[in-house]
Scaffold this motif. Structure first.
Motif, PDB file in Angstrom:
ATOM      1  N   SER A  63       0.990  -1.381  -0.201  1.00 16.54           N
ATOM      2  CA  SER A  63      -0.300  -0.049  -0.037  1.00 16.54           C
ATOM      3  C   SER A  63       0.748   0.893  -0.223  1.00 16.54           C
ATOM      4  CB  SER A  63      -0.846  -0.425   0.880  1.00 16.54           C
ATOM      5  OG  SER A  63      -0.284  -0.097   2.362  1.00 16.54           O
ATOM      6  N   LEU A  64       2.118   1.057   0.846  1.00 19.91           N
ATOM      7  CA  LEU A  64       2.679   2.375   0.889  1.00 19.91           C
ATOM      8  C   LEU A  64       3.519   2.995  -0.981  1.00 19.91           C
ATOM      9  CD1 LEU A  64       4.587   2.303   4.205  1.00 19.91           C
ATOM     10  CD2 LEU A  64       2.730   3.766   3.694  1.00 19.91           C
ATOM     11  N   PRO A  65       4.039   1.870  -1.222  1.00 16.01           N
ATOM     12  CA  PRO A  65       4.418   2.832  -3.532  1.00 16.01           C
ATOM     13  C   PRO A  65       3.093   3.017  -4.178  1.00 16.01           C
ATOM     14  CG  PRO A  65       5.283   0.194  -2.503  1.00 16.01           C
ATOM     15  CD  PRO A  65       4.103   0.496  -1.475  1.00 16.01           C
ATOM     16  N   PRO A  66       1.942   3.071  -4.126  1.00 21.38           N
ATOM     17  CA  PRO A  66       1.097   3.333  -4.614  1.00 21.38           C
ATOM     18  C   PRO A  66       1.145   4.863  -3.895  1.00 21.38           C
ATOM     19  CG  PRO A  66       0.148   1.536  -4.144  1.00 21.38           C
ATOM     20  CD  PRO A  66       1.615   1.450  -3.436  1.00 21.38           C
ATOM     21  N   MET A  67       0.850   5.049  -2.383  1.00 19.75           N
ATOM     22  CA  MET A  67       0.548   6.081  -1.516  1.00 19.75           C
ATOM     23  C   MET A  67       1.759   6.937  -2.158  1.00 19.75           C
ATOM     24  SD  MET A  67      -0.888   4.944   2.327  1.00 19.75           S
ATOM     25  CE  MET A  67      -0.564   6.853   2.752  1.00 19.75           C
ATOM     26  N   LEU A  68       3.379   6.526  -2.131  1.00 24.26           N
ATOM     27  CA  LEU A  68       4.810   8.185  -2.548  1.00 24.26           C
ATOM     28  C   LEU A  68       4.202   8.065  -3.564  1.00 24.26           C
ATOM     29  CD1 LEU A  68       7.596   6.385  -0.370  1.00 24.26           C
ATOM     30  CD2 LEU A  68       6.128   8.069   0.285  1.00 24.26           C
ATOM     31  N   VAL A  69       3.632   7.482  -4.576  1.00 25.95           N
ATOM     32  CA  VAL A  69       4.003   7.874  -6.040  1.00 25.95           C
ATOM     33  C   VAL A  69       2.653   8.913  -6.567  1.00 25.95           C
ATOM     34  CG1 VAL A  69       3.340   6.626  -8.314  1.00 25.95           C
ATOM     35  CG2 VAL A  69       5.010   5.156  -6.967  1.00 25.95           C
ATOM     36  N   VAL A  70       1.917   8.306  -5.946  1.00 25.72           N
ATOM     37  CA  VAL A  70       0.412   9.416  -5.843  1.00 25.72           C
ATOM     38  C   VAL A  70       0.822  10.871  -5.149  1.00 25.72           C
ATOM     39  CG1 VAL A  70      -1.830   9.839  -5.843  1.00 25.72           C
ATOM     40  CG2 VAL A  70      -1.497   7.554  -7.082  1.00 25.72           C
ATOM     41  N   GLY A  71       1.380  10.566  -4.706  1.00 24.51           N
ATOM     42  CA  GLY A  71       1.786  12.067  -2.957  1.00 24.51           C
ATOM     43  C   GLY A  71       2.695  12.447  -3.578  1.00 24.51           C
ATOM     44  N   LEU A  72       3.603  12.111  -4.382  1.00 24.36           N
ATOM     45  CA  LEU A  72       4.562  12.658  -5.193  1.00 24.36           C
ATOM     46  C   LEU A  72       4.081  13.287  -6.436  1.00 24.36           C
ATOM     47  CD1 LEU A  72       7.804  11.135  -4.149  1.00 24.36           C
ATOM     48  CD2 LEU A  72       6.786  13.205  -2.775  1.00 24.36           C
ATOM     49  N   LEU A  73       3.020  12.664  -6.868  1.00 22.80           N
ATOM     50  CA  LEU A  73       2.248  12.959  -8.328  1.00 22.80           C
ATOM     51  C   LEU A  73       2.110  14.481  -8.608  1.00 22.80           C
ATOM     52  CD1 LEU A  73       3.008  11.405 -10.604  1.00 22.80           C
ATOM     53  CD2 LEU A  73       0.190  10.749 -10.512  1.00 22.80           C
ATOM     54  N   ARG A  74       2.527  15.089  -9.581  1.00 21.05           N
ATOM     55  CA  ARG A  74       1.908  16.396  -9.345  1.00 21.05           C
ATOM     56  C   ARG A  74       1.990  16.369 -11.413  1.00 21.05           C
ATOM     57  NH1 ARG A  74       6.373  20.866  -7.854  1.00 21.05           N
ATOM     58  NH2 ARG A  74       7.941  20.032 -10.071  1.00 21.05           N
ATOM     59  N   THR A  93       8.212  11.166 -13.895  1.00 21.67           N
ATOM     60  CA  THR A  93       7.960   9.987 -14.139  1.00 21.67           C
ATOM     61  C   THR A  93       7.403   9.958 -15.883  1.00 21.67           C
ATOM     62  OG1 THR A  93       5.591   9.969 -13.083  1.00 21.67           O
ATOM     63  CG2 THR A  93       7.508   8.890 -11.990  1.00 21.67           C
ATOM     64  N   TYR A  94       6.393  11.055 -16.696  1.00 22.70           N
ATOM     65  CA  TYR A  94       6.220  10.731 -18.238  1.00 22.70           C
ATOM     66  C   TYR A  94       6.356  11.984 -18.403  1.00 22.70           C
ATOM     67  CZ  TYR A  94       2.975  10.437 -21.930  1.00 22.70           C
ATOM     68  OH  TYR A  94       2.182  10.424 -23.320  1.00 22.70           O
ATOM     69  N   ARG A  95       7.202  12.244 -19.492  1.00 22.53           N
ATOM     70  CA  ARG A  95       7.315  13.585 -20.559  1.00 22.53           C
ATOM     71  C   ARG A  95       5.797  13.347 -21.860  1.00 22.53           C
ATOM     72  NH1 ARG A  95      10.958  17.032 -18.936  1.00 22.53           N
ATOM     73  NH2 ARG A  95      12.770  16.668 -16.798  1.00 22.53           N
ATOM     74  N   HIS A  96       5.885  14.531 -21.955  1.00 18.69           N
ATOM     75  CA  HIS A  96       5.469  14.382 -23.413  1.00 18.69           C
ATOM     76  C   HIS A  96       5.845  16.486 -24.112  1.00 18.69           C
ATOM     77  CE1 HIS A  96       2.300  14.378 -26.759  1.00 18.69           C
ATOM     78  NE2 HIS A  96       2.177  15.220 -26.872  1.00 18.69           N
ATOM     79  N   VAL A  97       6.197  16.225 -24.888  1.00 20.86           N
ATOM     80  CA  VAL A  97       7.138  17.386 -25.366  1.00 20.86           C
ATOM     81  C   VAL A  97       6.094  18.151 -26.926  1.00 20.86           C
ATOM     82  CG1 VAL A  97       8.569  19.049 -26.512  1.00 20.86           C
ATOM     83  CG2 VAL A  97       8.299  17.411 -24.103  1.00 20.86           C
ATOM     84  N   VAL A  98       4.952  19.459 -26.773  1.00 17.08           N
ATOM     85  CA  VAL A  98       4.872  19.605 -28.493  1.00 17.08           C
ATOM     86  C   VAL A  98       5.754  21.233 -29.362  1.00 17.08           C
ATOM     87  CG1 VAL A  98       2.738  20.458 -29.612  1.00 17.08           C
ATOM     88  CG2 VAL A  98       2.728  18.853 -27.713  1.00 17.08           C
ATOM     89  N   PRO A  99       5.796  21.178 -30.035  1.00 14.26           N
ATOM     90  CA  PRO A  99       6.757  21.466 -30.206  1.00 14.26           C
ATOM     91  C   PRO A  99       5.466  22.674 -31.175  1.00 14.26           C
ATOM     92  CG  PRO A  99       7.730  19.393 -31.690  1.00 14.26           C
ATOM     93  CD  PRO A  99       5.967  19.719 -30.853  1.00 14.26           C
ATOM     94  N   LEU A 100       6.267  24.259 -30.311  1.00 10.68           N
ATOM     95  CA  LEU A 100       4.928  25.098 -30.613  1.00 10.68           C
ATOM     96  C   LEU A 100       4.571  25.113 -32.036  1.00 10.68           C
ATOM     97  CD1 LEU A 100       6.393  28.012 -28.577  1.00 10.68           C
ATOM     98  CD2 LEU A 100       4.460  26.453 -28.126  1.00 10.68           C
ATOM     99  N   CYS A 101       5.676  24.848 -32.897  1.00 11.00           N
ATOM    100  CA  CYS A 101       5.590  25.057 -34.718  1.00 11.00           C
ATOM    101  C   CYS A 101       5.092  24.123 -35.402  1.00 11.00           C
ATOM    102  CB  CYS A 101       7.228  24.806 -34.972  1.00 11.00           C
ATOM    103  SG  CYS A 101       7.744  23.863 -35.006  1.00 11.00           S
ATOM    104  N   GLU A 102       4.340  23.437 -34.279  1.00 14.41           N
ATOM    105  CA  GLU A 102       3.059  22.329 -34.486  1.00 14.41           C
ATOM    106  C   GLU A 102       1.803  22.541 -34.337  1.00 14.41           C
ATOM    107  OE1 GLU A 102       3.758  18.336 -33.643  1.00 14.41           O
ATOM    108  OE2 GLU A 102       5.792  18.106 -34.178  1.00 14.41           O
ATOM    109  N   ILE A 103       1.351  23.894 -33.647  1.00 13.40           N
ATOM    110  CA  ILE A 103       0.689  24.493 -33.075  1.00 13.40           C
ATOM    111  C   ILE A 103      -0.021  25.113 -33.851  1.00 13.40           C
ATOM    112  CG2 ILE A 103      -0.805  25.676 -31.087  1.00 13.40           C
ATOM    113  CD1 ILE A 103       1.429  25.064 -29.529  1.00 13.40           C
ATOM    114  N   ARG A 104      -1.401  25.188 -34.036  1.00 10.06           N
ATOM    115  CA  ARG A 104      -1.946  26.041 -35.493  1.00 10.06           C
ATOM    116  C   ARG A 104      -3.009  26.675 -34.286  1.00 10.06           C
ATOM    117  NH1 ARG A 104      -5.863  22.405 -39.299  1.00 10.06           N
ATOM    118  NH2 ARG A 104      -6.810  22.079 -37.279  1.00 10.06           N
ATOM    119  N   SER A 105      -3.624  25.674 -33.027  1.00 12.21           N
ATOM    120  CA  SER A 105      -4.553  26.787 -32.447  1.00 12.21           C
ATOM    121  C   SER A 105      -4.212  26.421 -31.286  1.00 12.21           C
ATOM    122  CB  SER A 105      -6.242  27.094 -32.708  1.00 12.21           C
ATOM    123  OG  SER A 105      -6.766  25.804 -33.102  1.00 12.21           O
ATOM    124  N   VAL A 106      -5.355  27.489 -30.396  1.00 10.74           N
ATOM    125  CA  VAL A 106      -5.786  26.814 -28.662  1.00 10.74           C
ATOM    126  C   VAL A 106      -6.481  27.431 -28.279  1.00 10.74           C
ATOM    127  CG1 VAL A 106      -2.853  27.080 -28.450  1.00 10.74           C
ATOM    128  CG2 VAL A 106      -4.078  29.522 -27.990  1.00 10.74           C
TER     129      VAL A 106
END
Length: 172
Positions: A63-74, A93-106
């Motif tokens: 039970s402690l590892p999931p609590m630590l993972v989520v507790g430290l997760l942001r 633990t997870y990264r996602h990168v979107v180059p600005l040159c690929e953005i058409r609209s926000v």
């Protein structure tokens, strides 16, 4: 010459909602309570003193590892002069990168995390849209030049949309 990383134009850190942490703590307490209730300290567990603590130790270890993972997760969102970066975790633990040159609209939007996307975190909605969110129902929908969309959860979606729009215009 020192090569310095680019300065963020926008940065937002979001922690997951408190009820997620409370739920994990309740599950851990229940697991420990059930094990402690069934362990009789007067008799050795499995015929060997010391084995009686094994279920309690197992409950804590499971039970402690999931609590630590989520507790430290942001979720952290950064707009840099060249790209948009999203990552989860104090140590990413997870990264996602979107180059600005690929953005058409926000555009800032409201959405239904549970009904539309199955909750918070990293998801793909029924319509194929990628979603990165930690809490709430507000986000920025980013349409890319290839027609795909990405939904970035934010507590300040108007500010994030302005920062992205300005950064994309500065590239041109």
């Amino acid at each position: 010459m020192i090569n310095r990383p680019p300065v963020a134009i926008y940065r937002e850190d979001q922690w997951f909602s408190g009820w997620i942490y409370a739920g994990l703590a309740a599950i851990a307490a229940l697991a420990v309570g059930v094990v402690a209730w069934h362990v009789d300290p007067a008799t050795p567990f499995l015929g060997w003193p010391g084995w009686r603590e094994l279920p309690l130790a197992a409950a804590l270890c499971l039970s402690l590892p999931p609590m630590l993972v989520v507790g430290l997760l942001r979720m952290t969102t950064e707009v840099l002069p060249t790209d948009l970066r999203i990552w989860f975790g104090l140590l990413p633990t997870y990264r996602h990168v979107v180059p600005l040159c690929e953005i058409r609209s926000v555009e800032p939007v409201r959405y239904r995390p549970l009904a539309d996307c199955g909750g918070w975190g990293i998801h793909r909605c029924r319509n194929g849209e990628r979603v990165f969110s930690a809490r709430g129902d507000r986000a920025v929908r980013i349409t890319l030049h290839d027609g795909s969309t990405v939904l970035i959860g934010s507590q300040r979606p108007e500010e994030l949309a302005r920062a992205l729009d300005q950064a994309v215009r500065n590239l041109i």
